[in-house]
Design an enzyme around this catalytic site. Structure first.
Site, short mmCIF file in Angstrom:
data_model
loop_
_atom_site.label_atom_id
_atom_site.label_comp_id
_atom_site.label_asym_id
_atom_site.label_seq_id
_atom_site.Cartn_x
_atom_site.Cartn_y
_atom_site.Cartn_z
N TYR A 33 0.85 -1.19 0.00
CA TYR A 33 0.00 0.00 0.00
C TYR A 33 0.88 1.24 0.00
O TYR A 33 1.97 1.22 0.58
CB TYR A 33 -0.88 0.04 1.26
CG TYR A 33 -1.89 -1.06 1.35
CD1 TYR A 33 -3.18 -0.87 0.86
CD2 TYR A 33 -1.58 -2.27 1.94
CE1 TYR A 33 -4.13 -1.87 0.96
CE2 TYR A 33 -2.53 -3.28 2.03
CZ TYR A 33 -3.80 -3.07 1.55
OH TYR A 33 -4.73 -4.06 1.64
N HIS A 41 -6.00 1.57 -2.02
CA HIS A 41 -6.02 0.13 -2.25
C HIS A 41 -4.58 -0.32 -2.50
O HIS A 41 -3.73 0.48 -2.86
CB HIS A 41 -6.88 -0.22 -3.48
CG HIS A 41 -8.33 -0.01 -3.25
ND1 HIS A 41 -9.10 -0.85 -2.48
CD2 HIS A 41 -9.18 0.95 -3.69
CE1 HIS A 41 -10.34 -0.42 -2.46
NE2 HIS A 41 -10.42 0.68 -3.19
N LYS A 86 -4.33 -4.78 -9.64
CA LYS A 86 -3.02 -4.76 -9.01
C LYS A 86 -1.98 -5.29 -9.99
O LYS A 86 -2.34 -5.85 -11.01
CB LYS A 86 -3.02 -5.63 -7.74
CG LYS A 86 -3.94 -5.07 -6.67
CD LYS A 86 -4.05 -5.96 -5.51
CE LYS A 86 -5.05 -5.48 -4.49
NZ LYS A 86 -6.01 -4.49 -4.84
#
Length: 140
Positions: A33, A41, A86
């Site tokens: 993070y 996120h 991600k």
């Protein structure tokens, strides 16, 4: 015992300003993070791999089982990362050979470990074609 390798990676990312947390939910060792879970996120799913310093081959450190990736499992990991917005980062912790089989690794030996980061991404042909079409110069 995988703790020294995992802690080395954790400390590396903390020193760079990232906030590492457990990444088991996403199939990794850590997630990173920017400021912490309340603010952003996670940006990366980190997979930690220990590497022998002499041979630069993946190794088992202190009787801990490392994951061995095949192309199908890596593809699945990349698809998962894409679906949750991600990126996958491989974190190679380079362990000096003298510490691989000895039991005398304490906090002071972590200074001899090195950390290398590699971001892995999926190649999607349709996105590359669109990018190429946008890069074409028009002389009108």
């Amino acid at each position: 015992m995988r703790f020294p390798v995992t802690y080395c990676a954790y400390h590396h990312f903390r020193s760079k300003g990232w906030v590492p947390r457990d990444g088991i939910r996403y199939g990794g060792d850590l997630v990173l993070y920017r400021k912490g879970p309340p603010y952003y996120h996670a940006s990366y799913i980190v997979i930690i791999v220990s590497v022998d310093a002499e041979t630069l081959q993946e190794t088992v450190f202190r009787e801990a089982k490392n994951r061995t990736f095949s192309w199908p499992t890596m593809s699945g990991q990349l698809r998962l990362a894409t679906s949750v917005s991600k990126e996958v980062m491989l974190c190679h912790v380079v362990v000096p050979t003298k510490y691989l089989k000895s039991d005398s690794c304490d906090v002071s030996c972590l200074n001899n470990f090195q950390v290398k980061e590699t971001i892995v991404s999926r190649w999607i042909s349709t996105k590359e074609r669109e990018k190429e079409l946008l890069d074409i110069d028009c002389d009108f």
